[in-house]
Design a protein around this motif. Sequence first.
Motif, PDB file in Angstrom:
ATOM      1  N   TYR A 149       0.867  -1.184   0.000  1.00 51.22           N
ATOM      2  CA  TYR A 149       0.000   0.000   0.000  1.00 51.22           C
ATOM      3  C   TYR A 149       0.905   1.236   0.000  1.00 51.22           C
ATOM      4  CZ  TYR A 149      -3.939  -3.066   1.019  1.00 51.22           C
ATOM      5  OH  TYR A 149      -4.911  -4.047   0.945  1.00 51.22           O
ATOM      6  N   ASP A 150       0.808   2.044  -1.047  1.00 48.14           N
ATOM      7  CA  ASP A 150       1.763   3.134  -1.265  1.00 48.14           C
ATOM      8  C   ASP A 150       1.374   4.378  -0.466  1.00 48.14           C
ATOM      9  OD1 ASP A 150       3.731   4.793  -2.095  1.00 48.14           O
ATOM     10  OD2 ASP A 150       3.270   4.683  -4.229  1.00 48.14           O
ATOM     11  N   ASN A 170       0.764   7.866  -2.440  1.00 45.77           N
ATOM     12  CA  ASN A 170      -0.677   7.844  -2.699  1.00 45.77           C
ATOM     13  C   ASN A 170      -1.458   7.598  -1.413  1.00 45.77           C
ATOM     14  OD1 ASN A 170      -3.083   7.877  -4.180  1.00 45.77           O
ATOM     15  ND2 ASN A 170      -2.993   5.689  -4.618  1.00 45.77           N
ATOM     16  N   LEU A 171      -1.168   8.384  -0.392  1.00 47.33           N
ATOM     17  CA  LEU A 171      -1.831   8.208   0.905  1.00 47.33           C
ATOM     18  C   LEU A 171      -3.344   8.369   0.778  1.00 47.33           C
ATOM     19  CD1 LEU A 171      -1.795   7.830   3.975  1.00 47.33           C
ATOM     20  CD2 LEU A 171      -1.318  10.290   4.193  1.00 47.33           C
ATOM     21  N   ASP A 172      -3.793   9.377   0.063  1.00 46.66           N
ATOM     22  CA  ASP A 172      -5.235   9.587  -0.112  1.00 46.66           C
ATOM     23  C   ASP A 172      -5.888   8.364  -0.752  1.00 46.66           C
ATOM     24  OD1 ASP A 172      -5.334  12.088   1.042  1.00 46.66           O
ATOM     25  OD2 ASP A 172      -5.086  13.166  -0.854  1.00 46.66           O
ATOM     26  N   GLU A 182      12.162  -2.573   1.607  1.00 45.41           N
ATOM     27  CA  GLU A 182      11.613  -1.768   0.525  1.00 45.41           C
ATOM     28  C   GLU A 182      10.101  -1.925   0.420  1.00 45.41           C
ATOM     29  OE1 GLU A 182      13.430   0.467  -1.182  1.00 45.41           O
ATOM     30  OE2 GLU A 182      14.964  -0.149   0.251  1.00 45.41           O
ATOM     31  N   TYR A 183       9.499  -1.032  -0.321  1.00 47.18           N
ATOM     32  CA  TYR A 183       8.067  -1.075  -0.601  1.00 47.18           C
ATOM     33  C   TYR A 183       7.674  -2.434  -1.191  1.00 47.18           C
ATOM     34  CZ  TYR A 183       3.774  -0.081  -3.248  1.00 47.18           C
ATOM     35  OH  TYR A 183       2.518  -0.133  -3.777  1.00 47.18           O
ATOM     36  N   ASN A 184       6.562  -2.994  -0.719  1.00 51.09           N
ATOM     37  CA  ASN A 184       5.993  -4.242  -1.236  1.00 51.09           C
ATOM     38  C   ASN A 184       6.926  -5.446  -1.030  1.00 51.09           C
ATOM     39  OD1 ASN A 184       3.776  -5.579  -2.359  1.00 51.09           O
ATOM     40  ND2 ASN A 184       4.580  -5.450  -4.428  1.00 51.09           N
ATOM     41  N   SER A 185       7.762  -5.388   0.004  1.00 48.89           N
ATOM     42  CA  SER A 185       8.725  -6.468   0.264  1.00 48.89           C
ATOM     43  C   SER A 185       8.094  -7.668   0.967  1.00 48.89           C
ATOM     44  CB  SER A 185       9.868  -5.938   1.135  1.00 48.89           C
ATOM     45  OG  SER A 185       9.387  -5.587   2.420  1.00 48.89           O
TER      46      SER A 185
END
Length: 274
Positions: free
Chosen positions: A184-185, A189-191, A217-220
């Motif tokens: 979840y970014d 893209n918090l909104d 990292e993101y999505n790890s």
Amino acid sequence: MYLGSHISIAQGFTKAGEIALSISANTFQFFTRNPRGGNAKELDIDDIDGLKRILEENKFGPLLAHAPYTLNMASHKEDTWNFAKMAFQDDLKRLEIIPCSLYNFHPGSHTGKGVEYGIDRIAGVLNEIITGKESTTILLEGMSGKGTEIGSTFEELRDIIQKVKHSELMGICLDTCHLHSAGYDIVNNLDGVLEEFDKIVGIDRLKAIHLNDNMNEYNSKKDRHAGIGEGSIGLEALINIIRHPQLKDIPFFLETPYEPEGHKKEIEIIRSMV
């Protein structure tokens, strides 16, 4: 803004409240029992009364109790499942005495039996124990998605809640490290993430946030917490989360890899920026 950290109650609830004050926190999280075992200390009413005075005199926000890591409601092993029932039921009874209105637990791991099986097992415990008369809001924690963990997607969290008879007592605790690792970014893209959560689960279910940076990292799909501003989420994105109008009234709890003095520095940084 309600901001605190995880504080040990090994020296008692009053001492935990005093430590919270010493680091400029106005809430805190604690384990209900040994996090790697299951034993719980006998409650001391005088000690609890001391905590109540601290909370009232210093206008603390809601405290968050955290179940032990050994609690796995999704397990197919009967001894593990029965321990989860025992600990969960006992914790709810104790929280009717302790001045704490939020109780958080990891949904658990299905260990190869499948998500649907695990969700049914979790709901089975919740429906067996929850009477609807509890004064505690029970929170499912969103997870990072490592291994066979359940609860790393908003859909899985929703599916558990929908199977609970007294779902009015159910809420969610989101963890910033877990969210980021689950894909979840919340940085760019918090909104959009919050809109998705609201659509699938309902933003009114969100009752607490674990505030951590992400060592990976993101999505790890990995669960390694970093200090505030010391990971792949970054300080700016974490401050944006605290400032977000949909989140600003929710209590935040640091679960960064530091002792109280380190948390004090992080709280000072956050308060200076918010």
